[in-house]
Design an enzyme around this catalytic site. Structure first.
Site, mmCIF file in Angstrom:
data_model
loop_
_atom_site.group_PDB
_atom_site.id
_atom_site.type_symbol
_atom_site.label_atom_id
_atom_site.label_comp_id
_atom_site.label_asym_id
_atom_site.label_seq_id
_atom_site.Cartn_x
_atom_site.Cartn_y
_atom_site.Cartn_z
ATOM 1 N N TYR A 18 0.848 -1.211 0.000
ATOM 2 C CA TYR A 18 0.000 0.000 0.000
ATOM 3 C C TYR A 18 0.874 1.248 0.000
ATOM 4 C CZ TYR A 18 -3.564 3.159 2.143
ATOM 5 O OH TYR A 18 -4.434 4.178 2.454
HETATM 6 N N1 LIG Z 1 -9.635 4.942 6.395
HETATM 7 C C1 LIG Z 1 -8.359 5.066 6.702
HETATM 8 O O1 LIG Z 1 -7.934 4.728 7.815
HETATM 9 C C2 LIG Z 1 -7.375 5.667 5.720
HETATM 10 C C3 LIG Z 1 -6.093 5.990 6.154
HETATM 11 C C4 LIG Z 1 -5.180 6.556 5.268
HETATM 12 C C5 LIG Z 1 -5.578 6.790 3.960
HETATM 13 N N2 LIG Z 1 -6.821 6.451 3.545
HETATM 14 C C6 LIG Z 1 -7.186 6.712 2.148
HETATM 15 O O2 LIG Z 1 -8.333 7.531 2.113
HETATM 16 C C7 LIG Z 1 -9.084 7.245 0.926
HETATM 17 C C8 LIG Z 1 -10.522 6.920 1.298
HETATM 18 O O3 LIG Z 1 -10.494 5.775 2.126
HETATM 19 P P1 LIG Z 1 -11.773 5.239 2.919
HETATM 20 O O4 LIG Z 1 -11.261 4.641 4.163
HETATM 21 O O5 LIG Z 1 -12.836 6.259 2.961
HETATM 22 O O6 LIG Z 1 -12.191 4.046 1.935
HETATM 23 P P2 LIG Z 1 -13.600 3.330 1.657
HETATM 24 O O7 LIG Z 1 -13.264 1.959 1.210
HETATM 25 O O8 LIG Z 1 -14.543 3.511 2.791
HETATM 26 O O9 LIG Z 1 -14.161 4.155 0.411
HETATM 27 C C9 LIG Z 1 -13.469 4.161 -0.797
HETATM 28 C C10 LIG Z 1 -14.444 4.487 -1.924
HETATM 29 O O10 LIG Z 1 -13.679 4.527 -3.123
HETATM 30 C C11 LIG Z 1 -14.322 3.717 -4.110
HETATM 31 N N3 LIG Z 1 -13.280 3.165 -4.973
HETATM 32 C C12 LIG Z 1 -12.216 2.404 -4.590
HETATM 33 N N4 LIG Z 1 -11.487 2.063 -5.655
HETATM 34 C C13 LIG Z 1 -12.100 2.624 -6.743
HETATM 35 C C14 LIG Z 1 -11.832 2.618 -8.134
HETATM 36 N N5 LIG Z 1 -10.793 1.950 -8.646
HETATM 37 N N6 LIG Z 1 -12.689 3.274 -8.943
HETATM 38 C C15 LIG Z 1 -13.752 3.927 -8.448
HETATM 39 N N7 LIG Z 1 -14.067 3.961 -7.144
HETATM 40 C C16 LIG Z 1 -13.241 3.315 -6.299
HETATM 41 C C17 LIG Z 1 -15.077 2.651 -3.344
HETATM 42 O O11 LIG Z 1 -16.158 2.128 -4.094
HETATM 43 C C18 LIG Z 1 -15.535 3.436 -2.109
HETATM 44 O O12 LIG Z 1 -16.773 4.075 -2.324
HETATM 45 C C19 LIG Z 1 -8.338 6.121 0.218
HETATM 46 O O13 LIG Z 1 -7.478 6.648 -0.765
HETATM 47 C C20 LIG Z 1 -7.544 5.476 1.344
HETATM 48 O O14 LIG Z 1 -6.422 4.781 0.868
HETATM 49 C C21 LIG Z 1 -7.735 5.899 4.390
#
Ligand SMILES: NC(=O)c1ccc[n+]([C@@H]2O[C@H](COP(=O)([O-])OP(=O)(O)OC[C@H]3O[C@@H](n4cnc5c(N)ncnc54)[C@H](O)[C@@H]3O)[C@@H](O)[C@H]2O)c1
Length: 255
Positions: A159
């Protein structure tokens, strides 16, 4: 909550905004008055989110549905935003999410998914939307990276390879287009309490405790705490901020 109106007249695309952090970002941009396109592969949730945001804040919203790791889907997303709003000012590359595993337990498929979902989405998002921003001489691109790149969090190597690329494209584009009127920044969250992370807390409390142990504030972030940083970076006030990766992390790394 009151609406500060600082983004009235602006049009934004937020990828991965059907749920989680992206939904919180889209909601906050709309709270500030921006029209918002919700891009996601989950059509039902994206439509529900777009409808709810329009009803709450009285802005225009629309959706673009598809897997954003390809160029075609990103071009379709841009076309949908231009058709709905007439212009685009802001791109938030939020789509992503980890396949969190020990490195040697990944399969070729999970490695590919990790890079497609977290890096190719950002590369194609920038490549598709940037020419339009350059043409109008104004724009804001914010990409969601990860603080785990900076602290080498357990099980995050693959990641982090992708998210490190997100931080890297940010500095490169900021340098290349520094005088264009477009700024490029990343926001790097630590663990954030989304619906999925709530499930993780219940299913794997020990793993979760380990991830929280590196955060001096001893708690995960809230989605709104990430969204407010994005809203700052896409606003007028951040006009001299470019090429930065800004952590929202409870002190997990301190630079
Ligand atoms: N939640 C955490 O702890 C955390 C920490 C650090 C970074 N992030 C980053 O924050 C962002 C949001 O994360 P989250 O936790 O809200 O995730 P989540 O899984 O709750 O939501 C992600 C959304 O993105 C959509 N998605 C994923 N891949 C896709 C693609 N290829 N095409 C179109 N849609 C796509 C999914 O359908 C979903 O609706 C991400 O980039 C994640 O890596 C999250």
């Amino acid at each position: 909550m009151s609406r500060p109106q600082t983004l009235v007249g602006r049009s934004a695309i937020v990828t991965g905004a059907a749920q989680g952090i992206g939904k919180a970002i889209a909601n906050d941009l709309a709270r500030h008055g921006a029209n918002v396109l919700i891009a996601d592969m989950d059509g039902d949730k994206a439509t529900a989110t777009a409808t709810a945001i329009a009803a709450e804040w009285g802005v225009k919203t629309t959706v673009s549905i598809g897997d954003l790791c390809t160029e075609d889907t990103n071009q379709a997303m841009l076309a949908a935003a231009l058709a709905a709003f007439g212009k685009v000012d802001i791109l938030v590359n939020n789509a992503g999410g980890g396949v969190i595993k020990n490195f040697l337990e990944h399969t070729p498929e999970t490695l590919k998914t990790t890079i497609d979902r977290n890096l190719w989405t950002v590369i194609w998002g920038c490549r598709s939307v940037l020419p339009t921003l350059l043409e109008q001489g104004y724009g804001r691109i914010v990409s969601i990276g990860a603080d785990s790149v900076r602290n080498g969090l357990w099980q995050h190597a693959a990641y982090n390879a992708a998210k490190g690329g997100v931080h890297g494209i940010t500095t490169g584009l900021a340098r290349e287009f520094a005088q264009s009127g477009v700024t490029f920044n990343s926001v790097a969250p630590c663990a954030v309490r989304t619906e999925q992370v709530d499930e993780l807390m219940k299913s794997y409390p020990e793993a979760f405790e380990k991830f929280i142990s590196v955060i001096p504030m001893a708690r995960p972030g809230e989605m709104d705490e990430v969204a407010s940083m994005v809203s700052y970076l896409v606003g007028e006030e951040a006009s001299f901020v470019t090429g930065q990766t800004i952590s929202v992390n409870g002190g997990s790394t301190m630079l």
